[in-house]
Design a protein around this motif. Structure first.
Motif, PDB file in Angstrom:
ATOM      1  N   ILE A   1     -11.634 -16.883 -13.164  1.00  0.00           N
ATOM      2  CA  ILE A   1     -11.157 -17.091 -11.800  1.00  0.00           C
ATOM      3  C   ILE A   1     -11.944 -16.224 -10.834  1.00  0.00           C
ATOM      4  CG2 ILE A   1      -8.834 -17.784 -12.456  1.00  0.00           C
ATOM      5  CD1 ILE A   1      -7.915 -14.934 -11.949  1.00  0.00           C
ATOM      6  N   LYS A   2     -12.000 -16.653  -9.598  1.00  0.00           N
ATOM      7  CA  LYS A   2     -12.752 -15.936  -8.571  1.00  0.00           C
ATOM      8  C   LYS A   2     -11.917 -15.826  -7.302  1.00  0.00           C
ATOM      9  CE  LYS A   2     -17.213 -17.569 -10.340  1.00  0.00           C
ATOM     10  NZ  LYS A   2     -18.462 -18.295 -10.036  1.00  0.00           N
ATOM     11  N   GLY A   3     -12.418 -15.025  -6.369  1.00  0.00           N
ATOM     12  CA  GLY A   3     -11.772 -14.905  -5.066  1.00  0.00           C
ATOM     13  C   GLY A   3     -10.520 -14.068  -5.119  1.00  0.00           C
ATOM     14  N   GLU A   4      -9.515 -14.459  -4.330  1.00  0.00           N
ATOM     15  CA  GLU A   4      -8.294 -13.654  -4.189  1.00  0.00           C
ATOM     16  C   GLU A   4      -7.520 -13.566  -5.494  1.00  0.00           C
ATOM     17  OE1 GLU A   4      -4.212 -13.492  -1.483  1.00  0.00           O
ATOM     18  OE2 GLU A   4      -5.785 -14.938  -1.010  1.00  0.00           O
ATOM     19  N   LYS A   5      -7.506 -14.661  -6.259  1.00  0.00           N
ATOM     20  CA  LYS A   5      -6.782 -14.618  -7.533  1.00  0.00           C
ATOM     21  C   LYS A   5      -7.398 -13.601  -8.481  1.00  0.00           C
ATOM     22  CE  LYS A   5      -4.889 -19.309  -7.626  1.00  0.00           C
ATOM     23  NZ  LYS A   5      -4.855 -20.583  -8.379  1.00  0.00           N
ATOM     24  N   ALA A   6      -8.715 -13.510  -8.479  1.00  0.00           N
ATOM     25  CA  ALA A   6      -9.378 -12.530  -9.342  1.00  0.00           C
ATOM     26  C   ALA A   6      -9.056 -11.114  -8.890  1.00  0.00           C
ATOM     27  CB  ALA A   6     -10.884 -12.752  -9.324  1.00  0.00           C
ATOM     28  N   ALA A   7      -8.962 -10.910  -7.561  1.00  0.00           N
ATOM     29  CA  ALA A   7      -8.662  -9.576  -7.038  1.00  0.00           C
ATOM     30  C   ALA A   7      -7.260  -9.130  -7.424  1.00  0.00           C
ATOM     31  CB  ALA A   7      -8.819  -9.569  -5.521  1.00  0.00           C
ATOM     32  N   ASN A   8      -6.342 -10.095  -7.578  1.00  0.00           N
ATOM     33  CA  ASN A   8      -4.956  -9.763  -7.900  1.00  0.00           C
ATOM     34  C   ASN A   8      -4.643  -9.893  -9.383  1.00  0.00           C
ATOM     35  OD1 ASN A   8      -4.349  -9.341  -5.177  1.00  0.00           O
ATOM     36  ND2 ASN A   8      -3.899 -11.512  -4.849  1.00  0.00           N
ATOM     37  N   ALA A   9      -5.675 -10.147 -10.194  1.00  0.00           N
ATOM     38  CA  ALA A   9      -5.437 -10.456 -11.601  1.00  0.00           C
ATOM     39  C   ALA A   9      -4.854  -9.283 -12.379  1.00  0.00           C
ATOM     40  CB  ALA A   9      -6.729 -10.918 -12.266  1.00  0.00           C
ATOM     41  N   ASP A  10      -5.043  -8.067 -11.886  1.00  0.00           N
ATOM     42  CA  ASP A  10      -4.543  -6.900 -12.613  1.00  0.00           C
ATOM     43  C   ASP A  10      -3.241  -6.354 -12.042  1.00  0.00           C
ATOM     44  OD1 ASP A  10      -5.482  -5.971 -10.254  1.00  0.00           O
ATOM     45  OD2 ASP A  10      -6.747  -4.379 -11.067  1.00  0.00           O
ATOM     46  N   GLN A  11      -2.558  -7.159 -11.219  1.00  0.00           N
ATOM     47  CA  GLN A  11      -1.346  -6.701 -10.558  1.00  0.00           C
ATOM     48  C   GLN A  11      -0.124  -7.018 -11.410  1.00  0.00           C
ATOM     49  OE1 GLN A  11      -1.096  -5.257  -7.412  1.00  0.00           O
ATOM     50  NE2 GLN A  11       1.108  -5.160  -7.382  1.00  0.00           N
ATOM     51  N   ALA A  12       0.639  -6.000 -11.770  1.00  0.00           N
ATOM     52  CA  ALA A  12       1.890  -6.212 -12.485  1.00  0.00           C
ATOM     53  C   ALA A  12       2.959  -6.681 -11.505  1.00  0.00           C
ATOM     54  CB  ALA A  12       2.334  -4.918 -13.164  1.00  0.00           C
ATOM     55  N   THR A  13       3.977  -7.361 -12.006  1.00  0.00           N
ATOM     56  CA  THR A  13       5.032  -7.846 -11.127  1.00  0.00           C
ATOM     57  C   THR A  13       5.942  -6.698 -10.707  1.00  0.00           C
ATOM     58  OG1 THR A  13       6.550  -8.364 -12.948  1.00  0.00           O
ATOM     59  CG2 THR A  13       5.012 -10.088 -12.272  1.00  0.00           C
ATOM     60  N   ARG A  14       6.617  -6.930  -9.598  1.00  0.00           N
ATOM     61  CA  ARG A  14       7.557  -5.931  -9.081  1.00  0.00           C
ATOM     62  C   ARG A  14       8.616  -5.610 -10.132  1.00  0.00           C
ATOM     63  NH1 ARG A  14      10.204  -9.064  -6.178  1.00  0.00           N
ATOM     64  NH2 ARG A  14       8.662  -9.226  -4.506  1.00  0.00           N
ATOM     65  N   GLU A  15       9.089  -6.624 -10.826  1.00  0.00           N
ATOM     66  CA  GLU A  15      10.144  -6.429 -11.815  1.00  0.00           C
ATOM     67  C   GLU A  15       9.665  -5.593 -12.994  1.00  0.00           C
ATOM     68  OE1 GLU A  15      11.212  -9.592  -9.148  1.00  0.00           O
ATOM     69  OE2 GLU A  15       9.382  -9.268 -10.323  1.00  0.00           O
ATOM     70  N   GLU A  16       8.410  -5.814 -13.438  1.00  0.00           N
ATOM     71  CA  GLU A  16       7.843  -5.004 -14.520  1.00  0.00           C
ATOM     72  C   GLU A  16       7.717  -3.542 -14.094  1.00  0.00           C
ATOM     73  OE1 GLU A  16       4.657  -7.336 -17.030  1.00  0.00           O
ATOM     74  OE2 GLU A  16       4.498  -7.941 -14.930  1.00  0.00           O
ATOM     75  N   LEU A  17       7.206  -3.336 -12.878  1.00  0.00           N
ATOM     76  CA  LEU A  17       7.049  -1.975 -12.373  1.00  0.00           C
ATOM     77  C   LEU A  17       8.388  -1.273 -12.267  1.00  0.00           C
ATOM     78  CD1 LEU A  17       4.447  -2.563  -9.502  1.00  0.00           C
ATOM     79  CD2 LEU A  17       4.032  -1.584 -11.765  1.00  0.00           C
ATOM     80  N   PHE A  18       9.374  -1.990 -11.735  1.00  0.00           N
ATOM     81  CA  PHE A  18      10.696  -1.386 -11.545  1.00  0.00           C
ATOM     82  C   PHE A  18      11.279  -0.963 -12.891  1.00  0.00           C
ATOM     83  CE2 PHE A  18      15.268  -1.338 -11.119  1.00  0.00           C
ATOM     84  CZ  PHE A  18      15.457  -0.686  -9.921  1.00  0.00           C
ATOM     85  N   SER A  19      11.135  -1.822 -13.905  1.00  0.00           N
ATOM     86  CA  SER A  19      11.672  -1.497 -15.222  1.00  0.00           C
ATOM     87  C   SER A  19      10.999  -0.261 -15.800  1.00  0.00           C
ATOM     88  CB  SER A  19      11.486  -2.693 -16.161  1.00  0.00           C
ATOM     89  OG  SER A  19      11.928  -2.378 -17.465  1.00  0.00           O
ATOM     90  N   ASP A  20       9.664  -0.213 -15.728  1.00  0.00           N
ATOM     91  CA  ASP A  20       8.927   0.931 -16.278  1.00  0.00           C
ATOM     92  C   ASP A  20       9.272   2.223 -15.551  1.00  0.00           C
ATOM     93  OD1 ASP A  20       7.692  -0.727 -18.082  1.00  0.00           O
ATOM     94  OD2 ASP A  20       5.863  -0.968 -16.902  1.00  0.00           O
ATOM     95  N   ILE A  21       9.273   2.165 -14.218  1.00  0.00           N
ATOM     96  CA  ILE A  21       9.501   3.380 -13.435  1.00  0.00           C
ATOM     97  C   ILE A  21      10.948   3.836 -13.536  1.00  0.00           C
ATOM     98  CG2 ILE A  21       9.552   4.297 -11.083  1.00  0.00           C
ATOM     99  CD1 ILE A  21       7.070   2.699 -10.492  1.00  0.00           C
TER     100      ILE A  21
END
Length: 333
Positions: A85-105
């Motif tokens: 993938i390229k463009g904006e989707k590629a830039a966001n490809a390493d972003q975890a979801t809010r729900e995953e972050l909330f659970s971990d933190i």
């Protein structure tokens, strides 16, 4: 990739969820029958970075209902090979979801017996290392210190406007620092204070570059977490900004060196403010925010209040550091 397993009732809402899935441009999805005839499960395969929109749309479609659940699972590999993938989707490809972050933190900010025991043990190692000028012991203490979770919990609580998480992270951090101070204070009565130790005396030197270190540590910790990467190494950096100054403060106070204790206390307070501010900045830049408009408004106020207070404190402190030359090497003669 992520796999989203959606369990819900087989009714009109199911069609709405399927429409939301199709609109999210999934790699693939499968609708499976279950033993419960009135329920179904939908497995959706999504690229990393595109999960958050689908999660939000599903939650909006099922607002007010309690008969559903979404589970997010990581996928290590798949065949055949996916198109790059390229463009904006590629830039966001390493972003975890809010729900995953909330659970971990949220788990990391929990105050329990294990947290207190780890703080006690790491403080004992740090205090002995500082007093004996043993850099290896100080580094070892930073490795085992569990102080990353509460810092990120406090910062993410502000970023999401979640005051329960903010209070929990703040309370856990307060208990952790207070425990470190109490333990190091008690140790000061068992060990003669070694004012020739470079590791100990350096924690009484408050320098602007130390603030930069704490800012970098907080930002790196928040960034690594939002990218879904292991934060163990940056956790050491966060502990470096908190545990040694806290242990030094207890040792100085117990040894009657109150001027040095005040310097260590200032360094500790500055590092806390720096860590919180930099983590807040990263969370905002990574667009970690609530789903609903009202909650977003509350989160924005929480972020600005915390950021403004931290920035004001840092500016005043940096000015004092320069004017009073607090970064100069401490003269113990």
């Amino acid at each position: 990739m992520r796999r989203l397993d959606i369990h819900l009732s087989k009714d009109a809402a199911c069609d709405t969820v399927i429409s939301a899935i199709k609109a999210a441009d999934p790699i693939d999805y499968v609708i499976m029958e279950t033993e419960q005839k009135d329920r179904c499960m939908i497995s959706v395969f999504m690229r990393d970075g595109t999960n958050q929109t689908l999660m939000d749309n599903i939650q909006m479609a099922l607002e007010g209902r309690t008969d559903w659940r979404v589970m997010v699972l990581p996928i290590e590999a798949t065949a055949p090979k996916l198109e790059e993938i390229k463009g904006e989707k590629a830039a966001n490809a390493d972003q975890a979801t809010r729900e995953e972050l909330f659970s971990d933190i949220s788990n990391g900010a929990r105050l329990d017996r294990n947290f207190v025991i780890m703080v006690i043990l790491s403080t004992i190692v740090a205090a002995i290392g500082l007093n004996s000028d043993g850099i290896a012991a100080v580094i070892g203490a930073m490795v085992i210190a569990p102080l990353l979770g509460p810092i990120l919990g406090f910062s993410m609580g502000a970023a999401l406007g979640d005051f329960d998480l903010l209070k929990r992270g703040g309370a856990t951090l307060t208990v952790g620092i207070a425990t470190a101070l109490a333990v190091s204070f008690a140790i000061s009565f068992m060990l003669p204070l070694n004012l020739q130790s470079h590791e100990l005396m350096s924690r009484a030197e408050v320098r602007v570059d130390g603030l930069a270190l704490a800012m970098a540590a907080g930002g790196a910790a928040a960034l690594s977490l939002t990218r879904g990467q292991a934060e163990a190494l940056v956790g050491v950096m966060v502990a470096a900004a908190l545990l040694p100054p806290g242990a030094a403060l207890g040792l100085f106070a117990g040894g009657g060196e109150y001027d040095l204790a005040l310097r260590a206390a200032l360094l500790l307070a500055l590092n806390v403010a720096s860590l919180v501010l930099s983590a807040l900045i990263v969370f905002r830049l990574r667009k970690i925010r609530p789903r609903k408009w009202i909650e977003q408004k509350n989160a924005t106020w929480a972020v600005w209040i915390n950021a403004a207070l931290s920035a004001f404190f840092l500016i005043v402190a940096a000015t004092l550091i320069v004017l009073l030359d607090l970064g100069a090497k401490v003269d113990i003669g």
